[in-house]
Enzyme design. Structure first.
Site, PDB file in Angstrom:
ATOM      1  CE  LYS A 170      -2.296   3.246   2.681  1.00 15.05           C
ATOM      2  NZ  LYS A 170      -1.873   4.208   1.710  1.00 15.05           N
ATOM      3  CD  GLU A 245      13.735   2.818   9.988  1.00 13.36           C
ATOM      4  OE1 GLU A 245      13.915   3.987  10.415  1.00 13.36           O
ATOM      5  OE2 GLU A 245      14.407   1.850  10.352  1.00 13.36           O
ATOM      6  CB  CYS A 279      12.839  10.333   8.104  1.00 14.54           C
ATOM      7  SG  CYS A 279      13.601   8.977   7.261  1.00 14.54           S
ATOM      8  CD  GLU A 378      10.298  13.712  10.721  1.00 15.76           C
ATOM      9  OE1 GLU A 378       9.268  13.019  10.816  1.00 15.76           O
ATOM     10  OE2 GLU A 378      11.359  13.284  10.242  1.00 15.76           O
TER      11      GLU A 378
END
Ligand code: UN1
Length: 476
Positions: A170, A245, A279, A378
């Site tokens: 997906k 992750e 990231c 973040e």
């Protein structure tokens, strides 16, 4: 409508979602099938049915399929790279490079299908032999983010398939086009029906079905911390193997003895290339006071002159932000930084170009402390903050003072500090005189603390997640 791939057949859905170019919202790329819960279940059932036969193929067969896909992706690198940049908004050069990386990953894991070996040894009991072998896990669910539409699918799909697992994939809602092109290459490379299924659609529908299904044996996810944590909780009900992750708040330390040209180049690349949507981005630039004024001046000037524009146009250094939501989020974080008395030294404003797109000028924030929101959470955009420290010891302490632990970088000409930092940075990956972002594909990728959960991705280490170990005892 671009259809889903379920049990070897392309299947339309009752509804579809438009995919638009973030550099030019008038450019409709295509419409993509919205997978339903039923589609997800059918894909899982197909994968389950295909898993045994796929696991029983030889390494040579799996090698050949992955290599054929690698060759086609490499041959079409320019074309797919162009489509990737059109869809995601990173520059054309970055898009083409990423597709090259995806081809290399399929090539590498084609070889891994042949290199998988076990161990054999004596038992502690007399006359008994012990063998340790690796087997496929079964059905692997793969959920990928929008920022690397080719490379991240590649580094999950390739090891999953090469070690003999069946897959339900997906991709992120924002980037189904690149995913579709890659799946199409793999499909035509000779995968049997059901070994690879593509179900595009919403995370809350398709993603959730993968997470909750007892027939998905392992799930690998790259994305936000919030979704990663939710997946970990929801997946506990079926105790599936997990690889997550998630975010980063990666420090780039600049010491007094750094080569400033190198340091500025590392900061610009790490913080702003790919529009800061990595990231691995260097979002906290931690600078020693002896070099602070000079470094900040150089970095400010370089940031001011970064050319923001249409991803597919010559001369563009920074493409648009990928979505309206992300652009809003970036602006929200700039407001918070202002409120918490950060100084937006340069950039941050939305800009207009000839086409309607999500453009913003990269922002550099000075006068920040590590306690500010901008240095804790973040952002995932072209925004970096600068933190001033006295010396190496304070720099290391600030670098490690975060809930994340993906990458940590240092710019220094001191061997002593470089070696100490490599040993003591609390991160899965450490870079010396290099940007924190931009990693090799043949070595492990992953982080510590809040950034990652489960075994590493990529390289030889990928087998840790994508296989399960069997210990066999034999009395001959
Ligand atoms: C890179 O920096 O080359 O989502 C890769 C991300 C990472 C990949 C970064 N998983 O940004």
């Amino acid at each position: 409508m671009k259809p889903n791939l379920i049990n070897g057949e392309w299947r339309d859905a009752a509804s579809s979602t438009e995919n638009r170019n973030p550099s030019d919202l008038d450019d409709l790329i295509d419409v993509f099938a919205d997978g339903t819960e039923q589609d997800a279940h059918d894909a899982i059932t197909a994968a389950r049915a295909a898993a045994t036969a796929w696991a029983a193929t030889t390494g040579q067969q799996r090698h050949d399929v992955l290599l054929a896909a690698a060759l086609e992706i490499r041959e079409r690198q320019q074309e797919i790279g162009w489509e990737l940049a059109r869809e995601e908004g990173k520059t054309l050069a970055e898009g083409i490079a990423e597709v090259g990386r995806a081809a290399n990953i399929f090539d590498f894991f084609a070889g891994e299908a042949l290199r998988l070996m076990g161990e054999i040894g004596p038992s502690v009991r007399p006359g008994i032999r012990v063998e340790v072998t690796r087997e496929p896990i079964g059905v692997v669910g793969i959920i990928t983010p929008w920022n690397f539409p080719a490379a991240i699918p590649a580094w999950k799909l390739a090891p999953a398939l090469c070690f003999g697992n069946a897959v339900v994939f997906k991709p992120a809602e924002l980037v189904p086009h690149t995913a579709w092109l890659i799946v199409d290459c793999l499909h035509r490379a000779g995968l049997p029906p059901g070994a690879l299924n593509l179900v595009m659609g919403r995370g809350s529908i398709v993603g959730r079905a993968l997470v909750e299904s007892p027939d998905v044996d392992a799930l690998t996810f790259t994305g936000s911390v919030v979704v990663g944590r939710q997946i970990a909780q929801d997946a506990a009900a079926t105790m599936k193997k997990l690889q997550l992750e998630m975010g980063g708040k990666n420090p780039l330390v600049v010491l007094d003895d750094a080569d400033l040209d190198v340091a500025v180049a590392c900061a610009i690349d790490g913080a702003f290339f790919s529009t800061g949507q990595r990231c691995t981005a260097s979002s906290r630039i931690v600078v020693a006071e002896g070099v602070y004024s000079r470094f900040v001046e150089l970095l400010t000037e370089r940031t001011r002159h970064l050319r923001v524009g249409h991803a597919l146009e010559d001369g563009t250094e920074i493409g648009p932000v990928s979505s309206a939501e992300q652009l809003e989020q970036n602006q929200r974080y700039l407001d918070i930084a202002r409120r918490e008395s950060g100084n937006i030294r340069v950039g941050g404003e939305r800009v207009e170009r000839a086409t309607r797109g999500h453009y913003m000028q990269p922002a550099l924030i000075t006068d920040t402390t590590n306690a500010m929101t901008i240095n804790r959470e973040e952002v995932f955009g072209p925004i970096a903050s600068v933190l001033r420290v006295r010396d190496y010891d304070e720099a290391l302490a600030v670098a490690n003072n975060t809930e994340f632990g993906l990458c940590a970088g240092i710019c220094t000409t001191s061997l002593k500090h470089a070696e100490h930092f490599k040993r003591h940075a609390q991160a899965g990956m450490v870079m010396v005189n290099l940007p924190t972002a931009g990693v090799d594909y043949h070595v492990p990728f992953g982080g510590r603390k809040g950034s990652s959960h489960g075994p590493r991705e990529q390289g030889r280490y990928a087998q840790e997640f994508f296989t399960t170990v069997k210990t066999a005892y034999t009395r001959p």
